[in-house]
Design a protein around this motif. Structure first.
Motif, PDB file in Angstrom:
ATOM      1  N   LEU A 155      65.730  51.601  22.554  1.00 48.63           N
ATOM      2  CA  LEU A 155      65.013  50.418  22.101  1.00 48.63           C
ATOM      3  C   LEU A 155      63.556  50.793  21.855  1.00 48.63           C
ATOM      4  O   LEU A 155      62.874  51.295  22.743  1.00 48.63           O
ATOM      5  CB  LEU A 155      65.092  49.304  23.152  1.00 48.63           C
ATOM      6  N   PHE A 156      63.080  50.571  20.626  1.00 46.48           N
ATOM      7  CA  PHE A 156      61.684  50.778  20.264  1.00 46.48           C
ATOM      8  C   PHE A 156      60.927  49.457  20.394  1.00 46.48           C
ATOM      9  O   PHE A 156      61.325  48.457  19.787  1.00 46.48           O
ATOM     10  CB  PHE A 156      61.553  51.253  18.813  1.00 46.48           C
ATOM     11  N   LEU A 193      63.760  53.824  26.207  1.00 44.07           N
ATOM     12  CA  LEU A 193      62.677  53.033  25.636  1.00 44.07           C
ATOM     13  C   LEU A 193      61.671  53.919  24.907  1.00 44.07           C
ATOM     14  O   LEU A 193      61.313  54.991  25.395  1.00 44.07           O
ATOM     15  CB  LEU A 193      61.942  52.266  26.731  1.00 44.07           C
ATOM     16  N   VAL A 194      61.212  53.456  23.756  1.00 42.52           N
ATOM     17  CA  VAL A 194      60.074  54.050  23.055  1.00 42.52           C
ATOM     18  C   VAL A 194      59.016  52.965  22.970  1.00 42.52           C
ATOM     19  O   VAL A 194      59.241  51.918  22.351  1.00 42.52           O
ATOM     20  CB  VAL A 194      60.451  54.547  21.647  1.00 42.52           C
ATOM     21  N   LEU A 195      57.863  53.198  23.588  1.00 39.50           N
ATOM     22  CA  LEU A 195      56.816  52.191  23.725  1.00 39.50           C
ATOM     23  C   LEU A 195      55.546  52.703  23.059  1.00 39.50           C
ATOM     24  O   LEU A 195      54.977  53.702  23.488  1.00 39.50           O
ATOM     25  CB  LEU A 195      56.562  51.883  25.200  1.00 39.50           C
ATOM     26  N   LEU A 224      65.173  57.638  29.915  1.00 37.89           N
ATOM     27  CA  LEU A 224      64.075  58.276  29.211  1.00 37.89           C
ATOM     28  C   LEU A 224      63.146  57.215  28.636  1.00 37.89           C
ATOM     29  O   LEU A 224      63.609  56.221  28.062  1.00 37.89           O
ATOM     30  CB  LEU A 224      64.604  59.165  28.086  1.00 37.89           C
ATOM     31  N   ILE A 225      61.855  57.437  28.801  1.00 33.41           N
ATOM     32  CA  ILE A 225      60.849  56.502  28.309  1.00 33.41           C
ATOM     33  C   ILE A 225      59.791  57.297  27.553  1.00 33.41           C
ATOM     34  O   ILE A 225      59.152  58.185  28.120  1.00 33.41           O
ATOM     35  CB  ILE A 225      60.207  55.713  29.459  1.00 33.41           C
ATOM     36  N   ALA A 226      59.625  57.000  26.272  1.00 35.48           N
ATOM     37  CA  ALA A 226      58.623  57.670  25.448  1.00 35.48           C
ATOM     38  C   ALA A 226      57.430  56.749  25.269  1.00 35.48           C
ATOM     39  O   ALA A 226      57.585  55.552  25.012  1.00 35.48           O
ATOM     40  CB  ALA A 226      59.206  58.040  24.088  1.00 35.48           C
TER      41      ALA A 226
END
Length: 405
Positions: free
Chosen positions: A259-260, A335-337, A374-376
């Motif tokens: 999810l972005f 997540l991509v934040l 994983l969290i970017a």
């Protein structure tokens, strides 16, 4: 003074979460992703990013990074918070500690008040240059690809324009500007000492990595705390590269969808979203008033981005709305934040307090592990047009890959 052959612990305090992740990857010597699974190497130093200050003591990792969340605080509160952290003797006891203060390369946030607070404990050398992405300092002015910051358009989401000179932007901290001739000359050490003796922050020009390496080497040798952006952090890492450590063995999280959450409406970010959508990823472009009531599907890789002009006075409510959207609909996805405040708010709502950086998709875009996913994170304005694609590729490479100690 710490001898360079000894183990040196590094404590970095960053004023927002994307900056904290970025400086963690730099100081732990985590390279950018090579896009090849067989070249995914373990990080070189133990590292952890904390959203709240832990009591570390003797069991601290070699690199400890704290997101102070000071970007969102008022000037006095930010200064008081940093003062409290630096005075906390339980944080990092012992002399073998280097402190790095990470701030925005575009000089956003209440930097001056925090530097003035830090000066109560240590002399400060400040430089926001990041030559690798075209951000240099010459004649006391921050230049973006050769143009003054004030004319770059990169402060368009801020309530006012930046000052013409770095020193003026750092008010109320007392400053002394060291020009490029001084930085490259034989009397840099003397100039730094004179700045410290006069009670001023040494604000330094730099146009190249060599300039930053010189500042880091002489500044650290003289006992200065280094403060600035990613360029000076990289120079610090090179200076402190005499020791390296492998992390504990562990498994990267299982394969999941992603999810972005993209908390910026900048033109550069929208070009990155367009490129992501061209790969077949579904993108939801929401006007600010649509965010609170929006219902997101609970499966698949999907992106949510802010569309249309954003009133800076409404940014906090937009970020809060995006965070609650993520809480309702993340469905255990990776997540991509994008955007430090967005990342901090989303992770706070979801209950995450620590990140372990694994890999950089590109400079500033860091993929971390937290509680099995994983969290970017990355600053909102960072990266090439393929930034979001590069991040997703890095996540795919890390999934189902075992890290070796």
């Amino acid at each position: 003074m710490v001898e360079w052959g000894e183990v040196v612990r590094i404590l970095a305090l960053a004023d927002d979460l994307s900056g904290a992740s970025e400086v963690a990857a730099i100081l732990a010597e985590i390279p950018e992703c090579t896009q090849k699974r067989e070249e995914l190497q373990p990080r070189q130093r133990g590292v952890c990013v904390h959203l709240e200050m832990p009591t570390l003591g003797a069991k601290a990792t070699e690199v400890t990074v704290l997101d102070t969340d000071n970007r969102r605080r008022g000037e006095e509160r930010a200064a008081d918070h940093l003062r409290h952290l630096l005075n906390d003797s339980a944080v990092f006891p012992g002399p073998q500690v280097r402190v790095f203060l990470k701030f925005d390369s575009l000089l956003r946030g209440h930097i001056g008040g925090q530097l003035r607070a830090a000066q109560e404990l240590t002399p400060i050398l400040f430089c926001p240059a990041v030559p690798g992405i075209g951000r240099t300092v010459r004649g006391g002015k921050l230049l973006i690809d050769g143009y003054p910051l004030r004319d770059s358009g990169l402060w368009s989401a801020e309530p006012e324009y930046p000052a013409n000179e770095v020193a003026s932007q750092l008010s109320p901290a007392p400053t002394r500007t060291l020009d490029l001739t001084t930085v490259r000359g034989t009397h840099l050490g003397k100039a730094l000492k004179q700045a410290a003796e006069s009670g001023a922050v040494a604000v330094c020009d730099a146009e190249s990595d060599a300039d930053l390496d010189r500042l880091a080497a002489i500044g650290l040798d003289l006992g200065f705390t280094l403060a600035g952006a990613a360029g000076l952090a990289e120079a610090t890492a090179r200076r402190l590269a005499s020791e390296s450590f492998a992390p504990p063995a562990g498994a990267v999280p299982d394969r999941r969808e992603t999810l972005f959450i993209l908390g910026t409406a900048s033109a550069a970010a929208q070009r990155q979203v367009d490129r992501l959508e061209e790969t077949g990823i579904r993108v939801h472009r929401l006007h600010p008033e649509q965010i609170d009531g929006f219902s997101l599907e609970h499966h698949g890789t999907v992106a949510v981005t802010v569309d249309g002009p954003v009133d800076p006075s409404n940014s906090e409510s937009i970020i809060t709305g995006l965070a609650h959207l993520a809480m309702r609909h993340h469905a255990d996805r990776h997540l991509v934040l994008s955007g430090g405040e967005t990342a901090r708010t989303v992770l706070g709502v979801l209950g995450f307090s620590e990140l372990v950086p694994l890999k950089q998709a590109h400079a500033g875009a860091v993929v971390s592990e937290a509680d099995g996913r994983l969290i970017a994170t990355r600053p909102g304005s960072y990266g090439p047009p393929t930034s979001l694609i590069d991040i997703l590729t890095t996540i795919d490479l890390l999934q189902n890959t075992t890290r070796k100690a």
